[in-house]
Design an enzyme around this catalytic site. Sequence first.
Site, PDB file in Angstrom:
ATOM      1  N   LEU A   1       0.815  -1.216   0.000  1.00  0.00           N
ATOM      2  CA  LEU A   1       0.000   0.000   0.000  1.00  0.00           C
ATOM      3  C   LEU A   1       0.849   1.267   0.000  1.00  0.00           C
ATOM      4  O   LEU A   1       0.309   2.364  -0.197  1.00  0.00           O
ATOM      5  CB  LEU A   1      -0.913   0.015   1.246  1.00  0.00           C
ATOM      6  CG  LEU A   1      -1.658  -1.286   1.577  1.00  0.00           C
ATOM      7  CD1 LEU A   1      -2.494  -1.105   2.838  1.00  0.00           C
ATOM      8  CD2 LEU A   1      -2.533  -1.723   0.406  1.00  0.00           C
TER       9      LEU A   1
ATOM     10  N   TYR B   1       2.653  11.142 -11.872  1.00  0.00           N
ATOM     11  CA  TYR B   1       2.093  10.199 -10.908  1.00  0.00           C
ATOM     12  C   TYR B   1       1.566   8.956 -11.614  1.00  0.00           C
ATOM     13  O   TYR B   1       1.861   7.824 -11.212  1.00  0.00           O
ATOM     14  CB  TYR B   1       0.973  10.878 -10.114  1.00  0.00           C
ATOM     15  CG  TYR B   1       0.242   9.951  -9.166  1.00  0.00           C
ATOM     16  CD1 TYR B   1       0.909   9.382  -8.086  1.00  0.00           C
ATOM     17  CD2 TYR B   1      -1.104   9.649  -9.339  1.00  0.00           C
ATOM     18  CE1 TYR B   1       0.252   8.536  -7.208  1.00  0.00           C
ATOM     19  CE2 TYR B   1      -1.770   8.810  -8.469  1.00  0.00           C
ATOM     20  CZ  TYR B   1      -1.093   8.255  -7.397  1.00  0.00           C
ATOM     21  OH  TYR B   1      -1.750   7.412  -6.535  1.00  0.00           O
TER      22      TYR B   1
ATOM     23  N   LYS C   1       2.827   4.981 -11.272  1.00  0.00           N
ATOM     24  CA  LYS C   1       1.941   3.895 -10.856  1.00  0.00           C
ATOM     25  C   LYS C   1       1.910   2.783 -11.900  1.00  0.00           C
ATOM     26  O   LYS C   1       1.880   1.600 -11.571  1.00  0.00           O
ATOM     27  CB  LYS C   1       0.529   4.436 -10.610  1.00  0.00           C
ATOM     28  CG  LYS C   1       0.351   5.142  -9.269  1.00  0.00           C
ATOM     29  CD  LYS C   1       0.587   4.166  -8.130  1.00  0.00           C
ATOM     30  CE  LYS C   1       0.239   4.737  -6.781  1.00  0.00           C
ATOM     31  NZ  LYS C   1       0.482   3.780  -5.677  1.00  0.00           N
TER      32      LYS C   1
ATOM     33  N   ASN D   1     -10.733   7.826  -6.061  1.00  0.00           N
ATOM     34  CA  ASN D   1     -10.642   8.433  -4.739  1.00  0.00           C
ATOM     35  C   ASN D   1     -11.192   7.458  -3.699  1.00  0.00           C
ATOM     36  O   ASN D   1     -12.279   6.906  -3.868  1.00  0.00           O
ATOM     37  CB  ASN D   1     -11.463   9.726  -4.693  1.00  0.00           C
ATOM     38  CG  ASN D   1     -10.906  10.794  -5.608  1.00  0.00           C
ATOM     39  OD1 ASN D   1     -10.059  11.572  -5.210  1.00  0.00           O
ATOM     40  ND2 ASN D   1     -11.381  10.826  -6.847  1.00  0.00           N
TER      41      ASN D   1
END
Length: 274
Positions: A53, A103, A107, A132
Amino acid sequence: MRVLITGADGFIGKNLLLHFREMGTIECVSFTRGHGIDELSELLEEVDWVFHLAGINRPKFTDEFVKGNVGLTELLCNAIKASGKAIPVVLTSSIQADLDNDYGKSKRAAEEALLALHKVTGNPVFIYRLPNVFGKLARPNYNSVVATFCHNIARDIPIQINDPLAVIPMVYIDDLVESFKRLLVEENNKQGIFVEVSPMYSITVGELADQLYRFKTSRDDLVTEPVGNGLIRALYSTYVSYLPPESFSYALKQHGDERGVFVEMIKTKDYGQF
């Protein structure tokens, strides 16, 4: 079962730890910013699963995206490969992995590192491209507009809305954690590498603000929102978690005469009052 959680002190990590501890059957090993990279191999000993995570989403410098999202994932993959164990790995990625920004590219590269591990060693991998995520324990003024709005509205601090019609795709933290927990059941591990969380909600920024203000107003007019299920329930659960302790209780007006006293505690729009 023994589970390693990277980013255990983050929003999703804290919630996952709480759920696992409540289950009482899972031993959790945490990897946080306070650990050194060289500790990864040791922490992987006797681990049955890894929930990866940890990541960077708001760095001071853009090159931190590569170090925090790609570099750490590659180091984790190398440590798993060196262990010679087929340890399943869960990765929290982002829907921005399809976008051409720093970003999103970091990822996507983290996903590719995990997919390469799967291809070479056969380690089961599960990738969540998350929108989100909202819920309790998220940091306001960081990466969750819901957390920021809840924190401010509960404290009478103004909120800023740039585009009230902007749509926010969202998943609730408890739904995400339940999806994680289902992965640990063997028969559910056949759902594929990319995993989607259900339900997924969407709401505009303006609608979100209006709903949270109605939660706040309900303390005065006692008219509760329909918080039985779905998005409104999840938002209400989140909102009350941001109330300052001194604001959690609220005054009720007594109505009385010679016959006695009654107090209205809650009013509903459809089912009367208590």
